[in-house]
Each structure stands twice: as C-alpha cells, then as structure tokens.
Enzyme design. Structure first.
Site, PDB file in Angstrom:
ATOM      1  N   GLY D  14       0.833  -1.205   0.000  1.00  0.00           N
ATOM      2  CA  GLY D  14       0.000   0.000   0.000  1.00  0.00           C
ATOM      3  C   GLY D  14       0.861   1.247   0.000  1.00  0.00           C
ATOM      4  N   ARG D  75       0.610  -5.037  -6.181  1.00  0.00           N
ATOM      5  CA  ARG D  75       0.762  -6.345  -5.585  1.00  0.00           C
ATOM      6  C   ARG D  75       1.407  -7.251  -6.628  1.00  0.00           C
ATOM      7  NH1 ARG D  75      -5.222  -7.356  -3.865  1.00  0.00           N
ATOM      8  NH2 ARG D  75      -5.365  -6.108  -5.758  1.00  0.00           N
ATOM      9  N   ASP D 106       5.267  -5.189   5.903  1.00  0.00           N
ATOM     10  CA  ASP D 106       5.927  -6.464   6.203  1.00  0.00           C
ATOM     11  C   ASP D 106       5.946  -7.441   5.023  1.00  0.00           C
ATOM     12  OD1 ASP D 106       3.270  -6.949   6.470  1.00  0.00           O
ATOM     13  OD2 ASP D 106       3.355  -7.576   8.569  1.00  0.00           O
ATOM     14  N   THR D 129       4.104   2.550   5.709  1.00  0.00           N
ATOM     15  CA  THR D 129       2.704   2.115   5.787  1.00  0.00           C
ATOM     16  C   THR D 129       1.992   3.014   6.773  1.00  0.00           C
ATOM     17  OG1 THR D 129       1.232   0.441   6.711  1.00  0.00           O
ATOM     18  CG2 THR D 129       3.519   0.327   7.397  1.00  0.00           C
ATOM     19  N   ASP D 131      -0.258   2.201   8.752  1.00  0.00           N
ATOM     20  CA  ASP D 131      -0.833   1.458   9.877  1.00  0.00           C
ATOM     21  C   ASP D 131       0.006   1.461  11.156  1.00  0.00           C
ATOM     22  OD1 ASP D 131      -3.135   0.792   8.502  1.00  0.00           O
ATOM     23  OD2 ASP D 131      -2.237  -0.988   7.627  1.00  0.00           O
ATOM     24  N   ASP D 133       2.239  -0.512  12.226  1.00  0.00           N
ATOM     25  CA  ASP D 133       2.175  -1.826  12.865  1.00  0.00           C
ATOM     26  C   ASP D 133       3.454  -2.636  12.660  1.00  0.00           C
ATOM     27  OD1 ASP D 133       1.905  -2.157  10.174  1.00  0.00           O
ATOM     28  OD2 ASP D 133       0.160  -3.467  10.268  1.00  0.00           O
ATOM     29  N   ARG D 175      -7.002  -2.862  10.011  1.00  0.00           N
ATOM     30  CA  ARG D 175      -7.625  -4.172   9.991  1.00  0.00           C
ATOM     31  C   ARG D 175      -7.213  -4.956  11.242  1.00  0.00           C
ATOM     32  NH1 ARG D 175      -8.767  -5.776   3.849  1.00  0.00           N
ATOM     33  NH2 ARG D 175      -8.752  -3.517   3.802  1.00  0.00           N
TER      34      ARG D 175
END
Lengths: 326, 326, 326, 326
Positions: D14, D75, D106, D129, D131, D133, D175
């Site tokens: 992303g 992707r 990741d 990213t 996120d 995370d 998510r």
C-alpha cells in the site's frame, strides 16, 4: 509535603498549539483521580490578580482543536519580585490550591522553580513553545504544528515559483534556535537555509544560487530564521540583490501565523500525554520537574537540570541532509 | 475568416490558481469537438521561441488540483515590437495554429487584441489573475483561492492574538485594487482595512484602535493592501507605533503565498467553464472577446470594451460592512 | 406595521457553514443602526421554550470562522401546530421582539411564512443549507464550503489511486439535488457522476469504466449522490462488481463531514452580506421575503414565490462538461 | 560482498504519504556520494517486467509534497515463486544494480529478505505504511499524515454535532492494528474508540453512551477501526440502534482518503532521514536490515528480527487516556 487536594494549571509565555490539549488532560485526569482542579488565567499575572476559576470536565469540552490557549497568557514582570510572588502565594492558599502544573518555555520554568522552592508548593512543568529549544524533551508542544504551518506556506509559494528570475526569501520564527528553519527547510526542499546556529556568508549563499541558476533551476527558495545575523529575510534579500542582479527577489514574513492554527495530531497527543503525566507525577510526589518526550515515552527531568545551560545542537544528520538533499 | 482546425492555449502574466483547470477544459473540449489543440509554453515568449507542444486528453490529466500553470508564464518585452509579433505569427502558421485562447490579465489582453487585429487570427481571452481587477467578469480566475488563502492565514494569527497589547499588521496583495484586502478583511473580521482605493489617514486608524482598546479588545488585526500609500504593513506599523506607544506591533507579509495553493472548487469550476466557453466561442466565430462570469452565467465582452478605462469600484455594501461589522 | 425596535435571529433545519457569519452580521448591523437584537437558540424549539438571549456586539466576536451555528438548531414538530406557534408568539411578545431573521432551508421558510402571516410579525429569511436547492439565490449559504470539503477529500483519494485495478465510489450529500455531486465531480475530475436528477443505468456506467480501462486509465473515481436510485455508493459498487469483475472496488461515505468545517471566504462574505441585507430589508418595511445572491448582488424574493414548486435545473454547461471533461 | 556501484529504490504494498520524500532522499544521497541510482516502477512487478529507470537529482525535483508514490506500487504474486525472483534478479544484473532500498510494509520486507538471501544482493528496508504496525520503528512512514487526515475529518463532523439525538460512527483504517483509531480518537476527543486489539461489547458501548446522554452531552462520536469484530461502523451502528432507540445515527466511512494527501512535516522529515540512512547503511556494508526511528534517532534492526512474531502493544498511557479523557 502534605497530601495534594487541589491542582491549578496555567499557561505562560508565548502561546503554542497543543496547550489546550494539555489543559484538558490536566483537568480531566485530575478530576478522574479525585482531585479538584483550577485554571489560572494569564499565567503568573492571573496568580497575582487572583484571576482563577474552578474547572470541571465540561469546562474543557471542545477545546482540543483550538489554537492558542483558553487560559490566556501574559508576560508578568511583577512575579519577578518577592512582593508579587507573595501575593500569588496568598491567592493560591486562599483557594486551597496546593500543587501546580505550569505550561510554557524556560522563562515559565524559571519562575516555577523559584516559586516552588520559596513556598514549598509542588510544581510540574510542561514544555510548551513552538521553538523546540528546551532541554529534556525531544519535542516541545507546538513545534510540530508550527513546522507544518510553515511547509504549507512554502508549498504554496513553490507553486508560483516558475520563471527563471525569481528568488524567494521566507522568514520563519527562531530568534536563537533554527529548529523550525532547519526542519521546514528540509521538508519543503528549500535551496538554502540561513540558521542562527551557523554563520552563512552571503557570498556562500550567492555561490549556491549561481550554481542553481547554472543548473537551470527556474527558481529558488531561501529560508531565513528571524535570528539570522544579516537582518532577517529583508536583510538577506537586500544583500543578495546588491551582488546578484539577475534575480527578481520576493520576501514573505510569516510572522505570528506560525503560532496559530489548529494543533496537529502529534501536538494534541503530546499535550494530552504531558498533561496526564504531569498530574500523575504530582500525585506520585514528584516536584520541580518537567515532563518531556524521549522517543515514544514520557520522562521526567529535574527543573534545575533542565535550566542549566546546555549547548543546544541541531541534529547532525539533518544538518548534512540540508545540504545533500537541497 | 477561414474554418478553425487547430487551437492553441497559453497563460501569460502572473500565474493564478485555476489556470490549470482552464487549460484542461480548452484541451478536452477542443479535442472532443474535433479540433487539434496545442499548448504554448511561457506565454508570448514561447510563441516567439516556438516553445509549443501538441496536447492530448491525457496530457492534461491530473492537473486540475495543482496551483500555478503547467504551461508556465513569463514576461515578454519582445512581443511588444513588430519583429517579435511577426516571429510569433510565423511559428503559429508553421504549426497550423489558427485560433488562440489567452489566459491572463490586462497586459495579456492588450497583446492578444493587437496580435489578433494585425494578423487576423481569432483570439478569446480568459481573465486569470488573483487581483479581480478586470472589467467584464464578476470574478477573475484565482481570486477566490487567494482570498481563502489570506483568511486561513489571518484565522491562525487570530488564534494567538490574546494579550491586550498586541496589534497585528498583515500585508496582502493588491497594488491598485483592494479586492483581496476588502473581502479578506470582512471575512476574517479585521478591525481595520487599509485600501489603495481609499485614503485612510493614520490618525483615523489610531482613533479606531484607541476606541477598540477602550472597549477592552484584547487585540486588533489591521489588513494593509500592498498598494497602501503609507508604505505597506511595515510603513503603517511604523507610523502607528510613533504615535500610539501602547501596543506591541507585529507584521506579517503574506507575499507570494497568496498566488499559490490548490485551487478552490469555485476556481476549478470557473476555470473549467471559461475554458469550455472560450472554445465554444471560437467555434461560433467570435473573435477578440473575453469570457466572463456574470451571476451564474458565462458572458462575452469585446476586448476593446474590456480594455477601455473603466472606473473600478468596490462593492458599496461591502465597503459599508467593513465598518459596521468590524 | 408598527416601527421595529427589537430583531431576533435564529437558525433552523440542518446547520451549514457560514451561518455564524450571518448571525454576526445581523447582530452587528442591527445594533449599529440602533436596534436591539436577540438570539433564539435551537430554532423554533427555542422560540417555544423561551430559550432566547439578548445579543451584544461582543457576543458574536470571534465566531465567523467557526463551522456549525452558535445558536444551535433543532427539528421542531411542535411548531407545526397552532398551540406551538401561539406559545412562540407569546414569548417573542413578552421580550419585545417585533421582527425576525430566519436562517435555514425550505422547511424553515415555510414555518416563517405561516408564522408571520398569522401573527403579523415581519420576517426575512436567509437561505442556509449546503444543498443549494433553493429558488431565489444562485448559491445558498454553506454550499461553497461543502463543495470544497468534498474536492479536498477526493484529491486525497486520487493520490492513492494508482494501480490499474482500483475503482473508487465516493458518496456525497444530496438526497434530491445533485448540486454538490455535479460541481464536486467536475472540480475533482471524476470519471463519472451519479445524480438524483438523471437516471444513469449501471450498464452505462460500466461501459464508461470499460472504456477508461481500455484507454489504460490506471484508476477511476465515481461520485454518487446519496439520493441515487441504486442505493448510494455501496449499492452502485455492488452492482458494478457483479458485472465487472476486473476491478477492486473501494467505498468512501463522506457523510456529515461535508456539513462541517470552517466556512470558506465565499460563505463568510455571503453570510455577512445576507445578514446585513436582511436587517436593512426589515428596516425598509419588507416582510415575508428571502434574501438571495444574483450575480454579485443581493436581491429579495417573496417567500410565497420562493416556496412555489419550481423545477430545479442543474446548469446546462456543467452537465455537458461533466461528460466532455471527464 | 563486492563494492556497490548502483542502488535501486522501489515502493511496494500500500502506498503511504512520505514515500516520495524517501525516494528523493535515496536518489540525492546516492548521487551525492558518488553512486548511480535507479528507480523500479510498481515494486516487485517492475523488477520482473524490467520497468526500471535511471534517476537523476532532477528526476525527483518537486515531489516531496505529493501524496502517493511516484514510483507506483502494485501487488505481485509472481515474485513469490522462484521463477519470478530469478527473472527479477536477471533484470537487476543486466542493469548493473547491486543494492536495493525497499520501501513498504511487512510483505515487502519478507520478499526483500528472501530475495537478498537467495541472490546475495544487499537490501535495506524502510517501513512505509500508514498502519504503524511494524516492529523496529516508533513510527512508520505515513502514519502521522493519516492520523492528521482523520482528526481533520472528525473536527468537521464535530462542528455539526449539536442536537441531543445525534450519534456519529466514523470508520477508520486498521484491519489488525488500532493505532490510527486510538491516536485519532484521543486527538479528536472521541467519546468511544472500538479497537481490534480490545473486545468492546456493544452493551459496554451503550452504557457509555447512556452515561453521556444522562450528562447532557449533546452528541457523541464513536471511532470504529475497520477491523472491529462487529462489522465496522455500519455494523456497530446497527447493533447500537437496535438497543438504544433514542439516537439518530450517522455513519462516515473515511476509506482511502486516509492514505492520500500531502505528507505532514513529520513524514517528510522521517522519509528523508530514512532514505538518507538507508543509503548510508548500504555503503557501510549493512544488509538485510530495516531503518527505524527510535526517539529522535535512526536505528537499524535485522530484518529477521523485525519479521519475527512480536506481540504488538498499544501504548499503556494512551489506552488509559482514551478512557479518562473522553
């Protein structure tokens, strides 16, 4: 030290975005944990004038997104002499206030340290200033918002920077510290950055600009910290123009718009964490300390240590990047 | 006049937000209706230098949201003499360009009018300038974005305007026309507005500020158009400070940040409509006209009429509101 | 009609950015011209509940830049029956209020018309709604800000729209009127716009998207007005996905963020002008009229005429541009 | 390991705001220090397709302020099998590329680790990213911008949240990780935050809302991470509505607008520092490491360690503050 019952919070010195998030956190954390909380208006001046109000959870609703400080701020010469301090102390005592959270810069910290030592009232300080020039915290409250404000302004100026003969000088805040100038300069891709920490000769700047012109750069943006020795953006522009006739020069002075604006997420979170931590510290019996951000954690530093003269250094990698990436 | 086959579009004079929306509309409308479209870089200079490219639908993808102009702009003295014009004409002819859309201010219009008359090439002009000082359109392209940029800046300054002794002077664009100053002043609640169209004596301004101070206003914001006779914001600040010692004065010069920025919805729609209407007008056989917005409709005005000296008047109700609402 | 002494202002129906500028203008113009001004909280409900306060110049300081309405708004069923109206009238009478300025949409206007006719109290209405669906004004208060909010959101989504298999559906406000969808769609370069006014078959939309895919568009953005017959953005996305397996679809529902935000310059000026004009109209003896913007001028329209069923038509050139420029 | 001559940079997974600042830093730092630099388009897919270009200082001009990634991303399933990897390796070899900087999440790191181990080509990874995370960095590239985007949206919704019966559910990205929800929730003063990390029962949420209603809160904002088990914002809204009839509920799905937008100062600086550090690390002989921010310093972590399963924990003080300050 007796048990705390009522905490007062105030802002002092220049205002900074994020102060309201911090005030809100002090009030709500204090009340949640069973303490009374008061707000002092206009900093030390309000302490002397007894301009103090009790705060409720509701009184800090819907303030986090506001720039400035709802408690106002003011310079206060009277607090520097013993009579002023004594008056302030009596007002606090009268109202049952037995602990303080002070939000501001080093002037604020100095006053807090002296007052707390003299009257044995515990105080925790929060670094609130857009200049990012305090020891004890990676970032001060307001710095992130101010830097974002500056780069948004420069992005707009770059839109219009198209014809070969335009040279823009943009003056940003920073009398002694070039933190805003350095970060905003890198983040906006400025061609040159004039810092108070580093003596850039005008001839050096002109070399750089000539080099850019030779490389067919159609325009250049020079960031000038207000503390630059050549007289700010107008001073630099004048000196450059004398020797480098080619360019049409334009000056922007961002001034106080850098202090305002809705705080960024970073400053809202930082202000909230610092306010929360300040109350926790008071409850834990800490005194005459400042809260600060180190990495992703809140830490405490003795005010005495924070106020000792530290050599302030801009980040090495950022200094090198300001040349390599320009 | 022979049938048009290929239309060229260019931007000239100062850039303005919304120009890209207009370029995109000219290109896509022209191609949709069966015409070839070329883009001339750097205005009249590019015409002389043959800096011209054919445009496709794809070449204007994803430009609407950008400030400035993708076709660049430049001042061009050479176009003012017959040799320059002749060279420009030959380049257009060589490339089969037989109609023009010119986006810019009155200098651009003057050049377009003369060129079109001399070489019998049809031209439609689009008013693109942030100053909103052209006859024939309620609003020029870029004015709405510039005004929004100014009020966002003033909103931030107001955040920080809290202590009683602060007086902010903010210089905005407008050498001859006070449109930006007037609208931005009203829209940001400025305490006073210094317009080129109206001689405000410094004594009058000081009266106003003293009145505000007496009414316990904690701060005041004064908008100064750059064309103000007292020497812009620094000039006014200096004069006020000499006579009105009370205040701490702060100056912001917004400068070229007012020209940049992503165009507002209003300017994107206006640019799109004007570009679309300009191509339609050329196809209809119109010549030496400008497109303009009157109410919610696009209208055409003869360039000759547009370029005649009109007394430019600021809106009466806005002038009155600038005093009543302040 | 007896001479007016005290004017009350209120907001009703959905809130819209710019309402605060209008409230401020009503209050300051009224006071400047020698009238008393009151503010009614929560629209007709506050009239019934006597939730009314006298306003001063100071009580509307620093509100122009705020979204929403400081006077709050509410739906009020009770005002639809005679008892509610009677109660409201008695409260106004008790407080000496003898004229009204009502800010809102057509529900607000209907109530105002009936109330004014029944009790012979003069009222002027201001069109405040983001939907731009009222007769009598080129633009309603809040529409410009809402459209800007939408295009800023779409600009961000376009940043991330890069891989060939992405299709974004963005739902915007507009149950019956596609004004926001149409303007925001053009201003953001959307590939397709689904309007309540126009039945776009899903097969038609898929043709368009397939055409784009064939032309190697790497992504597509489809604006869907909430009043679209296929069930809003999720409905359209589902139907497209069933037949057009190729794409990865993403849905954004902007929802109420379109109502908020600091008003644009356009809406602040429009709100100020309308508030100023509403007070002037009351003083001139006008009654049961709405103020509106026609071109660059404020005009009055009879409420009766405004509330008659008018066919609402989107601008022809914009409709055509939504196809040509996409 | 042989001496490096040519470094290639790419983005994968992303996209995130700040990636362009990082690309720019890799290119300019590499060239400044005497290396060639190439850009691979569309991540691993471009490696396989030989979609690779040499980069110059000029090719990364004026990209720092753009959202998304100029190198595109995609992707790529083909890279997961040996044939794809082999093809990618041959393309790099053919072009003399002997070191890589990979920007992504990741999935990107896993591919980079495997590729580097198999073909003995040094690689440094940058955590890009929204996120936040990833192990090994306090903050990932893009998280700060995304959080700011979310709070700006919520601030607008709060403007319009006035009547007692309104309840807003706002779905934000996340998510598996609730970082955005937690920080944005605190920074916007949300009344409740539904995190994937914490099972909040609907009954608990309703208790909270009823408590707020009893305290005369006129409206409530609930942040729902998309990974919430009740089915996102629509799911939660439906469940609440079934049991708590009082409220009028409104849902906003922010969706991909959270990924876009001009990067914040924080992300521009972070991207620049990480790109600069990645090149320095390659030159120093580091391999299969990620760069990360720890406090105010850039550190390296082995990819193997970074990719080990770490329990991801939200900050304790923030979790507590999300309750105390709400």
């Amino acid at each position: 030290m007796s048990k705390i019952k009522k905490i007062a919070v105030f802002t002092s010195g220049g205002d900074a975005p994020g102060m309201n998030a911090c005030i809100r956190a002090v009030v709500r954390t204090g009340i949640y944990l069973g303490y009374e909380v008061a707000g002092i208006k206009q900093g030390y001046q309000g302490m002397i004038d007894d301009n103090i109000e009790n705060m409720s959870r509701h009184s800090v609703s819907n303030i986090m997104q506001l720039g400035g400080t709802v408690l106002k701020t003011a310079r206060c010469l009277a607090f520097k002499n013993p009579d002023g301090m004594q008056k302030a102390y009596e007002n606090l005592k009268k109202r049952g206030i037995d602990a303080l959270v002070a939000i501001g810069g080093d002037g604020t910290f100095t006053g807090a340290e002296r007052f707390s030592s003299t009257y044995d009232i515990p105080v925790i300080c929060v670094p609130g200033t857009i200049d990012n020039d305090l020891y004890g915290s990676d970032f001060t409250l307001g710095f992130d918002t101010a830097t974002n404000t500056v780069i948004e302004a420069i992005d707009k100026i770059r839109d219009t920077a198209e014809s070969h003969d335009r040279l823009f000088f943009i003056e940003v805040m920073g009398r002694d510290a070039g933190c805003i100038a350095l970060r905003a300069g890198i983040a906006s891709g400025a061609e040159a950055i004039m810092l108070p920490e580093k003596d850039t000769a005008i001839s050096e700047l002109i070399d750089l600009l000539e080099h850019g012109a030779a490389n067919k750069k159609s325009s250049s943006i020079v960031i000038v910290a207000e503390g630059d020795k050549n007289g700010g953006a107008f001073g630099v522009a004048k000196l450059v123009k004398e020797k480098f006739d080619f360019y049409d020069t334009k000056v922007t002075i961002l001034g106080h718009l850098q202090r305002g604006g809705s705080p960024s997420s970073f400053d809202r979170i930082l202000g909230s964490r610092m306010g929360y931590a300040a109350v926790k510290a008071l409850i834990n019996g800490d005194n005459r300390k400042m809260v600060g951000l180190r990495g992703n954690e809140i830490v405490l530093t003795d005010l005495k240590e924070a106020l000792t003269d530290h050599e302030f250094k801009l980040e090495d990698d950022l200094m090198e990047m300001s040349i390599i990436l320009a």
